[in-house]
Write a protein that holds these residues in place. Structure first.
Motif, PDB file in Angstrom:
ATOM      1  N   TYR A  18     -47.666  25.709  13.766  1.00 11.71           N
ATOM      2  CA  TYR A  18     -47.175  24.421  13.257  1.00 11.71           C
ATOM      3  C   TYR A  18     -46.069  24.597  12.210  1.00 11.71           C
ATOM      4  O   TYR A  18     -45.711  23.653  11.520  1.00 11.71           O
ATOM      5  CB  TYR A  18     -48.323  23.608  12.660  1.00 11.71           C
ATOM      6  CG  TYR A  18     -49.283  23.085  13.696  1.00 11.71           C
ATOM      7  CD1 TYR A  18     -49.075  21.846  14.309  1.00 11.71           C
ATOM      8  CD2 TYR A  18     -50.391  23.825  14.085  1.00 11.71           C
ATOM      9  CE1 TYR A  18     -49.955  21.363  15.261  1.00 11.71           C
ATOM     10  CE2 TYR A  18     -51.278  23.341  15.040  1.00 11.71           C
ATOM     11  CZ  TYR A  18     -51.053  22.108  15.618  1.00 11.71           C
ATOM     12  OH  TYR A  18     -51.927  21.632  16.563  1.00 11.71           O
ATOM     13  N   GLY A  60     -51.886  26.106  10.285  1.00  9.41           N
ATOM     14  CA  GLY A  60     -52.587  25.477  11.397  1.00  9.41           C
ATOM     15  C   GLY A  60     -52.590  26.343  12.642  1.00  9.41           C
ATOM     16  O   GLY A  60     -51.745  27.235  12.807  1.00  9.41           O
ATOM     17  N   GLY A  61     -53.515  26.082  13.538  1.00  6.85           N
ATOM     18  CA  GLY A  61     -53.593  26.832  14.787  1.00  6.85           C
ATOM     19  C   GLY A  61     -54.632  26.218  15.702  1.00  6.85           C
ATOM     20  O   GLY A  61     -55.324  25.268  15.329  1.00  6.85           O
ATOM     21  N   GLN A  66     -58.320  30.053  15.245  1.00  6.05           N
ATOM     22  CA  GLN A  66     -58.963  29.976  13.936  1.00  6.05           C
ATOM     23  C   GLN A  66     -60.307  30.715  13.930  1.00  6.05           C
ATOM     24  O   GLN A  66     -60.710  31.247  12.903  1.00  6.05           O
ATOM     25  CB  GLN A  66     -59.054  28.540  13.425  1.00  6.05           C
ATOM     26  CG  GLN A  66     -59.974  27.600  14.123  1.00  6.05           C
ATOM     27  CD  GLN A  66     -59.786  26.155  13.643  1.00  6.05           C
ATOM     28  OE1 GLN A  66     -58.817  25.501  14.011  1.00  6.05           O
ATOM     29  NE2 GLN A  66     -60.706  25.657  12.839  1.00  6.05           N
ATOM     30  N   CYS A  93     -54.774  22.427   7.626  1.00  6.05           N
ATOM     31  CA  CYS A  93     -55.339  22.088   8.926  1.00  6.05           C
ATOM     32  C   CYS A  93     -56.345  23.139   9.418  1.00  6.05           C
ATOM     33  O   CYS A  93     -57.430  23.213   8.853  1.00  6.05           O
ATOM     34  CB  CYS A  93     -54.226  21.807   9.929  1.00  6.05           C
ATOM     35  SG  CYS A  93     -54.795  20.745  11.262  1.00  6.05           S
ATOM     36  N   ALA A  94     -56.022  23.961  10.415  1.00 14.39           N
ATOM     37  CA  ALA A  94     -56.996  24.977  10.833  1.00 14.39           C
ATOM     38  C   ALA A  94     -57.392  25.839   9.633  1.00 14.39           C
ATOM     39  O   ALA A  94     -58.561  26.204   9.470  1.00 14.39           O
ATOM     40  CB  ALA A  94     -56.403  25.847  11.933  1.00 14.39           C
ATOM     41  N   GLN A  97     -59.935  24.044   7.616  1.00 14.32           N
ATOM     42  CA  GLN A  97     -61.253  24.068   8.261  1.00 14.32           C
ATOM     43  C   GLN A  97     -61.914  25.438   8.091  1.00 14.32           C
ATOM     44  O   GLN A  97     -63.109  25.538   7.811  1.00 14.32           O
ATOM     45  CB  GLN A  97     -61.104  23.716   9.743  1.00 14.32           C
ATOM     46  CG  GLN A  97     -60.529  22.314   9.957  1.00 14.32           C
ATOM     47  CD  GLN A  97     -60.261  21.984  11.424  1.00 14.32           C
ATOM     48  OE1 GLN A  97     -60.484  22.804  12.308  1.00 14.32           O
ATOM     49  NE2 GLN A  97     -59.772  20.781  11.678  1.00 14.32           N
ATOM     50  N   ARG A 124     -65.847  18.578  15.628  1.00 18.45           N
ATOM     51  CA  ARG A 124     -64.934  17.956  16.604  1.00 18.45           C
ATOM     52  C   ARG A 124     -65.204  16.464  16.677  1.00 18.45           C
ATOM     53  O   ARG A 124     -66.367  16.045  16.681  1.00 18.45           O
ATOM     54  CB  ARG A 124     -65.176  18.475  18.026  1.00 18.45           C
ATOM     55  CG  ARG A 124     -64.967  19.935  18.368  1.00 18.45           C
ATOM     56  CD  ARG A 124     -63.599  20.448  18.189  1.00 18.45           C
ATOM     57  NE  ARG A 124     -63.429  20.957  16.828  1.00 18.45           N
ATOM     58  CZ  ARG A 124     -62.287  21.267  16.269  1.00 18.45           C
ATOM     59  NH1 ARG A 124     -61.172  21.099  16.921  1.00 18.45           N
ATOM     60  NH2 ARG A 124     -62.222  21.726  15.053  1.00 18.45           N
ATOM     61  N   ARG A 128     -58.185  12.984  18.953  1.00 22.14           N
ATOM     62  CA  ARG A 128     -57.398  13.721  17.964  1.00 22.14           C
ATOM     63  C   ARG A 128     -56.732  12.738  17.009  1.00 22.14           C
ATOM     64  O   ARG A 128     -56.385  11.623  17.396  1.00 22.14           O
ATOM     65  CB  ARG A 128     -56.292  14.538  18.645  1.00 22.14           C
ATOM     66  CG  ARG A 128     -56.778  15.751  19.374  1.00 22.14           C
ATOM     67  CD  ARG A 128     -55.615  16.598  19.842  1.00 22.14           C
ATOM     68  NE  ARG A 128     -55.066  17.457  18.787  1.00 22.14           N
ATOM     69  CZ  ARG A 128     -55.646  18.561  18.358  1.00 22.14           C
ATOM     70  NH1 ARG A 128     -56.797  18.950  18.843  1.00 22.14           N
ATOM     71  NH2 ARG A 128     -55.079  19.289  17.422  1.00 22.14           N
ATOM     72  N   ASN A 152     -52.268  16.551  12.972  1.00 18.12           N
ATOM     73  CA  ASN A 152     -52.541  16.785  14.385  1.00 18.12           C
ATOM     74  C   ASN A 152     -53.815  17.619  14.477  1.00 18.12           C
ATOM     75  O   ASN A 152     -53.765  18.838  14.479  1.00 18.12           O
ATOM     76  CB  ASN A 152     -51.364  17.533  15.021  1.00 18.12           C
ATOM     77  CG  ASN A 152     -51.581  17.757  16.509  1.00 18.12           C
ATOM     78  OD1 ASN A 152     -52.634  17.419  17.049  1.00 18.12           O
ATOM     79  ND2 ASN A 152     -50.602  18.343  17.172  1.00 18.12           N
ATOM     80  N   HIS A 153     -54.957  16.937  14.466  1.00 15.22           N
ATOM     81  CA  HIS A 153     -56.216  17.693  14.467  1.00 15.22           C
ATOM     82  C   HIS A 153     -57.297  16.963  15.246  1.00 15.22           C
ATOM     83  O   HIS A 153     -57.335  15.730  15.289  1.00 15.22           O
ATOM     84  CB  HIS A 153     -56.691  17.969  13.029  1.00 15.22           C
ATOM     85  CG  HIS A 153     -56.755  16.758  12.132  1.00 15.22           C
ATOM     86  ND1 HIS A 153     -57.928  16.152  11.789  1.00 15.22           N
ATOM     87  CD2 HIS A 153     -55.782  16.054  11.489  1.00 15.22           C
ATOM     88  CE1 HIS A 153     -57.676  15.129  10.976  1.00 15.22           C
ATOM     89  NE2 HIS A 153     -56.380  15.035  10.785  1.00 15.22           N
ATOM     90  N   GLY A 155     -60.545  18.149  14.708  1.00 11.76           N
ATOM     91  CA  GLY A 155     -61.705  18.330  13.834  1.00 11.76           C
ATOM     92  C   GLY A 155     -61.659  17.317  12.703  1.00 11.76           C
ATOM     93  O   GLY A 155     -60.580  16.960  12.229  1.00 11.76           O
ATOM     94  N   HIS A 194     -49.029  18.808   8.126  1.00 11.38           N
ATOM     95  CA  HIS A 194     -47.976  19.806   8.329  1.00 11.38           C
ATOM     96  C   HIS A 194     -46.677  19.171   7.875  1.00 11.38           C
ATOM     97  O   HIS A 194     -46.640  18.026   7.445  1.00 11.38           O
ATOM     98  CB  HIS A 194     -47.880  20.161   9.812  1.00 11.38           C
ATOM     99  CG  HIS A 194     -49.173  20.616  10.397  1.00 11.38           C
ATOM    100  ND1 HIS A 194     -49.708  21.858  10.135  1.00 11.38           N
ATOM    101  CD2 HIS A 194     -50.053  20.002  11.226  1.00 11.38           C
ATOM    102  CE1 HIS A 194     -50.861  21.969  10.782  1.00 11.38           C
ATOM    103  NE2 HIS A 194     -51.091  20.868  11.450  1.00 11.38           N
TER     104      HIS A 194
HETATM  105  N1  GLN Z   1     -57.749  23.417  15.801  1.00  7.88           N
HETATM  106  C1  GLN Z   1     -57.932  22.497  14.725  1.00  7.88           C
HETATM  107  C2  GLN Z   1     -58.164  21.062  15.163  1.00  7.88           C
HETATM  108  O1  GLN Z   1     -57.726  20.656  16.213  1.00  7.88           O
HETATM  109  C3  GLN Z   1     -56.752  22.588  13.798  1.00  7.88           C
HETATM  110  C4  GLN Z   1     -55.489  22.023  14.368  1.00  7.88           C
HETATM  111  C5  GLN Z   1     -54.292  22.311  13.506  1.00  7.88           C
HETATM  112  O2  GLN Z   1     -54.260  23.291  12.792  1.00  7.88           O
HETATM  113  N2  GLN Z   1     -53.264  21.477  13.586  1.00  7.88           N
HETATM  114  O3  GLN Z   1     -58.786  20.338  14.428  1.00  7.88           O
END
Ligand code: GLN
Length: 243
Positions: A18, A60-61, A66, A93-94, A97, A124, A128, A152-153, A155, A194
């Motif tokens: 990201y 993020g990822g 993650q 983000c990731a 988490q 989850r 999203r 954009n998540h 979770g 992000h």
């Molecule tokens: N994989 C995680 C989620 O979808 C984080 C996404 C992200 O880092 N943008 O919640």
């Protein structure tokens, strides 16, 4: 001469999709503009994390990335050492988490243990959260600043008693559609946006640096950045009113 401030970018190959690496560049640039030397250190899985960093950045990822990142970070152990020594962790983000107690992945909501540096848990959701987000950040001095970014998540995150919200949502989803965004616990800050978020919100970047250095920094006024922020806030509010 004092040693350069070390800014450690953790696992770009896993947590880089990201563009959150830009947060590190912003931090370094804002230190250099003030005549403070700073090194950007990029660490990949298999390299040892230095324990001497002032700021560690997680980005993020995807869920699978993650899960790997948390495994490598736990095996490495140096992030925990650095945090005990007073480093700052900024996790997006990731990364946010991962920094928490647990997060879930996959259709069957498999629970993965996080790093336990933030008292938050993530599950989850059914949809999203995707789009521009605008929040009100409660600064430690009691004043308020706006934060803008792009979330954009999948979770959704719930805070435990040990963590406080970083900000309150004006437009967007944030933690779990409960009006809060991000979390703060001691020298750990987690957040969803992000942007990179520190490029969009230089006051948040300077706050991180002030916590890391333990002193206040002179402001770096920049009319162009102020105007761009004004335009972004206006655009998000216009968009938000149409949602
Ligand atoms: N994989 C995680 C989620 O979808 C984080 C996404 C992200 O880092 N943008 O919640």
């Amino acid at each position: 001469m004092s040693r350069p401030v070390e800014i450690v970018v953790v696992y770009q190959s896993l947590l880089g999709i990201y563009g959150d690496r830009g947060n590190a560049m912003v931090l370094r640039s804002r230190l250099l503009q003030r005549g403070i030397d700073a090194d950007l250190i990029e660490i990949e899985p298999g390299d040892r994390l230095p324990a001497s960093g002032a700021v560690y950045l997680l980005g993020g990822g995807e869920d699978a990335a993650q899960v790997s990142a948390v495994k490598y970070l736990r095996e490495d152990g140096h992030l925990f050492e650095a945090m005990d020594d007073g480093a700052v962790l900024f996790a997006v983000c990731a990364g946010y988490q991962i920094a928490g107690q647990t997060f879930t992945v996959g259709e069957r909501d498999q629970v993965i243990e996080g790093l336990g540096l933030l008292d938050v848990t993530t599950r989850r959701g059914t949809e999203r959260a995707v789009g521009e987000i605008l929040t009100r950040w409660q600064r430690p001095d009691g004043t308020e600043s706006l934060i803008t970014g792009f979330e954009n998540h999948g979770g959704f995150t719930t805070l435990g008693p040990g963590a406080s919200p970083l900000a309150f949502v004006e437009i967007g989803v944030g933690n779990a559609n409960d009006g809060t965004e991000g979390a703060v616990q001691g020298r750990v800050i987690g957040t969803y946006p992000h942007g990179p978020v520190l490029a969009r919100n230089p006051e948040l970047a300077d706050h991180l640096l002030e916590v890391a250095l333990g002193r206040s920094l002179e402001p770096l006024p920049n009319d162009e950045i102020t105007e761009l922020r004004r335009q972004r806030v206006a655009a998000i509010r216009r968009q938000g009113s149409r949602r």
